[in-house]
Design a protein around this motif. Sequence first.
Motif, PDB file in Angstrom:
ATOM      1  N   LEU A 151      71.355 -39.863  48.292  1.00 13.74           N
ATOM      2  CA  LEU A 151      70.863 -39.317  49.568  1.00 13.74           C
ATOM      3  C   LEU A 151      69.623 -40.035  50.086  1.00 13.74           C
ATOM      4  O   LEU A 151      69.116 -39.703  51.164  1.00 13.74           O
ATOM      5  CB  LEU A 151      70.538 -37.816  49.401  1.00 13.74           C
ATOM      6  CG  LEU A 151      71.739 -36.894  49.194  1.00 13.74           C
ATOM      7  CD1 LEU A 151      71.291 -35.492  48.810  1.00 13.74           C
ATOM      8  CD2 LEU A 151      72.596 -36.842  50.461  1.00 13.74           C
ATOM      9  N   GLY A 152      69.111 -40.974  49.290  1.00  9.48           N
ATOM     10  CA  GLY A 152      67.919 -41.718  49.720  1.00  9.48           C
ATOM     11  C   GLY A 152      66.653 -40.868  49.732  1.00  9.48           C
ATOM     12  O   GLY A 152      65.772 -41.048  50.565  1.00  9.48           O
ATOM     13  N   VAL A 153      66.581 -39.892  48.791  1.00 13.25           N
ATOM     14  CA  VAL A 153      65.373 -39.058  48.693  1.00 13.25           C
ATOM     15  C   VAL A 153      64.651 -39.402  47.382  1.00 13.25           C
ATOM     16  O   VAL A 153      65.245 -40.013  46.493  1.00 13.25           O
ATOM     17  CB  VAL A 153      65.726 -37.542  48.772  1.00 13.25           C
ATOM     18  CG1 VAL A 153      66.413 -37.225  50.093  1.00 13.25           C
ATOM     19  CG2 VAL A 153      66.587 -37.098  47.584  1.00 13.25           C
ATOM     20  N   PRO A 154      63.351 -39.005  47.254  1.00 13.90           N
ATOM     21  CA  PRO A 154      62.611 -39.391  46.043  1.00 13.90           C
ATOM     22  C   PRO A 154      63.271 -38.921  44.746  1.00 13.90           C
ATOM     23  O   PRO A 154      63.880 -37.844  44.713  1.00 13.90           O
ATOM     24  CB  PRO A 154      61.248 -38.719  46.237  1.00 13.90           C
ATOM     25  CG  PRO A 154      61.140 -38.480  47.711  1.00 13.90           C
ATOM     26  CD  PRO A 154      62.536 -38.266  48.214  1.00 13.90           C
ATOM     27  N   GLU A 155      63.118 -39.725  43.694  1.00 13.42           N
ATOM     28  CA  GLU A 155      63.608 -39.380  42.351  1.00 13.42           C
ATOM     29  C   GLU A 155      63.112 -37.985  41.975  1.00 13.42           C
ATOM     30  O   GLU A 155      61.956 -37.657  42.250  1.00 13.42           O
ATOM     31  CB  GLU A 155      63.047 -40.352  41.303  1.00 13.42           C
ATOM     32  CG  GLU A 155      63.638 -41.744  41.309  1.00 13.42           C
ATOM     33  CD  GLU A 155      65.104 -41.772  40.937  1.00 13.42           C
ATOM     34  OE1 GLU A 155      65.459 -41.172  39.927  1.00 13.42           O
ATOM     35  OE2 GLU A 155      65.875 -42.406  41.682  1.00 13.42           O
TER      36      GLU A 155
END
Length: 337
Positions: A151-155
């Motif tokens: 989703l391209g969100v932070p780890e």
Amino acid sequence: MSPAAAAASFPVIDFSPFFTTGGGENEVEKEEVINSIREACSDYGFFVAVNHGIPTEAMDLSLEMAREFFDLPSEEKLKCTPSSDTPVTTGYAKQPDHSPNKNEYFLMFEPASAFNVYPTSPAPFRGAVDEIYGGLLAMARLIESLMNRCLGVPEGLMEKFNDDRQWDLMTAFRYFAAAELETPDKDKKTGLYGHKDLNLMTLVLQDQVGGLEFQKDGEWIPITPIPHSLVVNVGDIIQVLSNNKFKSVNHKVNSPQGRDRHSFAFAYLIGFEKMLEPLAEVMKESKEEPKFSKFRFKDYFQLRVADLFNPPANLDDAVTINHYAIPPTVAAAAPAN
Ligand SMILES: O=C(O)CCC(=O)C(=O)O
Ligand SMILES: [Fe+2]
């Protein structure tokens, strides 16, 4: 990949890079897996996982135990019904005759839950289902952690958001062979009626009988069983959090021909009090309008459960996640020129 997996008409993802040690090459392979998950979740809403790290013996044993348990006489199985109030009825139940779903099932929360009621026979049942629960949970957590990258969100964001494990549940099913069903109406011979899962994701371990189908572009795709694979599908919660980037998929189980079908479905859920809406981080990345209004998960859960126990006359009227969908504004919906 096995010949059955290679010939499949649906996405089959090999998770072995996460279960083998390797150098930099392994990182490249992991990235490929993540790309395949992203693609499958947006194009299909499901995929089949192979080489997922759950021991094949544990998978075989749990299916064998399910077979033995469901073969017991009704009065034995009914001893496994809970006496106390639970959020969802645990233990054994058979779908009522009026239900469109022709199956019986055994439901449990995490092995440590006081709500669980296990049968005493067959004796290895409890150990086997507890073990398979652990394997399915571990796999769900791995996929969830990869979702951040998808989703391209932070780890770590998804895991932090979804931090309450007490609502996850697992159901063992027996779907009755079509010939055993009394109804002459072919359309009513449905093991499990078409639906989308309300959870984050579902992991299904099925035997070799077949009958599970997913819908894509209006067509039903049969999920021909691949030995020791897991079927993974996107649920409504990911659809909301991802703002429709990943869509929860319609699926059903046809009543099997000739012999009963057995499966385990692990529902990876979320805290009941959690307020859900598209994740701010997803919105920031996509710069789109939010497609769902904020709601409490428990409220949606209760609407869905009410439909399950009292199905509307027309099943198409059942509540879906669209209950919370925000209609596109006139400005957003108008074609740009
Ligand atoms: O038994 C299966 O294969 C599917 C079960 C399912 O769809 C569910 O539990 O939501
Ligand atoms: Fe389902």
